[in-house]
Design a protein around this motif. Structure first.
Motif, PDB file in Angstrom:
ATOM      1  N   UNK A  97       8.320  26.399  11.638  1.00 18.15           N
ATOM      2  CA  UNK A  97       8.039  26.561  12.682  1.00 18.15           C
ATOM      3  C   UNK A  97       7.077  27.505  13.333  1.00 18.15           C
ATOM      4  N   UNK A  98       7.803  28.851  12.805  1.00 20.40           N
ATOM      5  CA  UNK A  98       6.627  30.223  13.140  1.00 20.40           C
ATOM      6  C   UNK A  98       5.988  30.548  12.745  1.00 20.40           C
ATOM      7  N   UNK A 150      10.853  36.166  13.730  1.00 19.88           N
ATOM      8  CA  UNK A 150       9.303  36.562  13.445  1.00 19.88           C
ATOM      9  C   UNK A 150       9.151  38.211  12.620  1.00 19.88           C
ATOM     10  N   UNK A 151      10.100  38.924  13.176  1.00 16.69           N
ATOM     11  CA  UNK A 151       9.268  39.928  12.825  1.00 16.69           C
ATOM     12  C   UNK A 151      10.304  39.964  11.494  1.00 16.69           C
ATOM     13  N   UNK A 198      11.606  45.154  17.848  1.00 15.71           N
ATOM     14  CA  UNK A 198      12.043  44.114  18.812  1.00 15.71           C
ATOM     15  C   UNK A 198      12.078  44.093  20.029  1.00 15.71           C
ATOM     16  N   UNK A 199      12.657  44.174  20.600  1.00 19.14           N
ATOM     17  CA  UNK A 199      12.990  43.567  22.535  1.00 19.14           C
ATOM     18  C   UNK A 199      13.279  42.463  22.693  1.00 19.14           C
ATOM     19  N   UNK A 200      14.418  42.486  23.205  1.00 14.87           N
ATOM     20  CA  UNK A 200      14.953  41.191  23.587  1.00 14.87           C
ATOM     21  C   UNK A 200      16.274  41.570  24.868  1.00 14.87           C
ATOM     22  N   UNK A 201      16.080  41.381  26.338  1.00 14.84           N
ATOM     23  CA  UNK A 201      16.543  41.468  27.294  1.00 14.84           C
ATOM     24  C   UNK A 201      17.803  41.610  26.992  1.00 14.84           C
ATOM     25  N   UNK A 256      -0.125  44.841  17.684  1.00 14.99           N
ATOM     26  CA  UNK A 256      -0.199  43.332  18.469  1.00 14.99           C
ATOM     27  C   UNK A 256       1.380  43.302  18.913  1.00 14.99           C
ATOM     28  N   UNK A 257       1.481  42.337  19.553  1.00 15.77           N
ATOM     29  CA  UNK A 257       2.978  41.666  20.690  1.00 15.77           C
ATOM     30  C   UNK A 257       2.964  40.329  20.138  1.00 15.77           C
ATOM     31  N   UNK A 258       3.991  40.009  20.098  1.00 18.43           N
ATOM     32  CA  UNK A 258       4.530  38.672  19.957  1.00 18.43           C
ATOM     33  C   UNK A 258       5.001  38.063  20.778  1.00 18.43           C
ATOM     34  N   UNK A 259       5.236  36.671  21.479  1.00 16.99           N
ATOM     35  CA  UNK A 259       5.514  36.515  22.791  1.00 16.99           C
ATOM     36  C   UNK A 259       6.047  34.932  22.253  1.00 16.99           C
ATOM     37  N   UNK A 260       7.075  34.681  21.346  1.00 18.45           N
ATOM     38  CA  UNK A 260       6.997  33.074  20.600  1.00 18.45           C
ATOM     39  C   UNK A 260       8.603  32.678  21.394  1.00 18.45           C
ATOM     40  N   UNK A 261       8.181  31.294  22.327  1.00 17.25           N
ATOM     41  CA  UNK A 261       8.787  31.179  22.634  1.00 17.25           C
ATOM     42  C   UNK A 261       9.973  31.271  24.161  1.00 17.25           C
TER      43      UNK A 261
END
Length: 184
Positions: free
Chosen positions: A34-35, A63-64, A76-79, A94-99
């Motif tokens: 999927x990724x 993904x990372x 990696x970042x996630x709130x 680059x920056x990924x923003x997946x789903x």
């Protein structure tokens, strides 16, 4: 672009509890396939050992891992799962923003933030289900996820790219690659 009314949004604790039900393990072959829809076209456009940010990586940053396996360094970042604000004080190739973009309560502010973290010539890679059929919107599976609060069309990303003066590519279904131009 369509928005869920703010009164219909889940609270922070309920939102986190719903995210905790997702099973997106980095070693799950189906999840990696999927990724790959975003990883492969992005890696084709990156040179050397690029430095990136997986924005909204979730509890298992698959993904990372895939991008690191391709020779790139990825923060990696996630709130909820990786709230290290220090990674938001740097810039990236680059920056990924997946789903993730469908969860933005204030998409304009989020895209401004992401644009500010991207180096000239860098790529913003977004994967989200594009809204295509207004007649089916009410029953669309993607809209029924209680954490999805904003829905994008391919035209939304074309507008965003034009607004920023960037280049847009849509290499696969539901994948938008936006490139910041090099400085003259």
């Amino acid at each position: 672009m369509s928005f869920l009314e703010p009164a219909q949004r889940l609270g922070r604790d309920a939102e986190r509890a719903f995210y905790d039900t997702h099973r997106n393990a980095p070693d799950d072959p189906g999840y990696r396939r999927f990724l790959a829809r975003i990883a492969e076209p992005l890696m084709q456009r990156l040179s050397g050992s690029a430095e990136g940010l997986d924005y909204g990586c979730g509890p298992g940053p698959a993904l990372a891992a895939m991008l690191a396996e391709g020779g790139h360094r990825v923060a990696c970042y996630d709130p909820y799962y990786c709230p290290d604000a220090a990674v938001l004080a740097r810039d990236y190739d680059f920056i990924t923003c997946t789903e993730v973009a469908e969860h933005f309560h204030d998409p304009a502010a989020e895209f401004v933030r992401l644009a500010g973290l991207l180096r000239p010539g860098g790529w913003l890679a977004v994967m989200t289900c594009f809204q295509t059929d207004d007649a089916r919107f009410a029953n669309w599976h993607y809209r029924r996820d209680p954490t999805h609060v904003v829905f994008y069309r391919e035209e939304t990303f074309a507008w965003l790219a034009g607004h920023l003066g960037w280049h847009l590519e849509v290499p696969a279904k539901d994948v938008a690659l936006l490139r910041r131009p090099l400085l003259a």
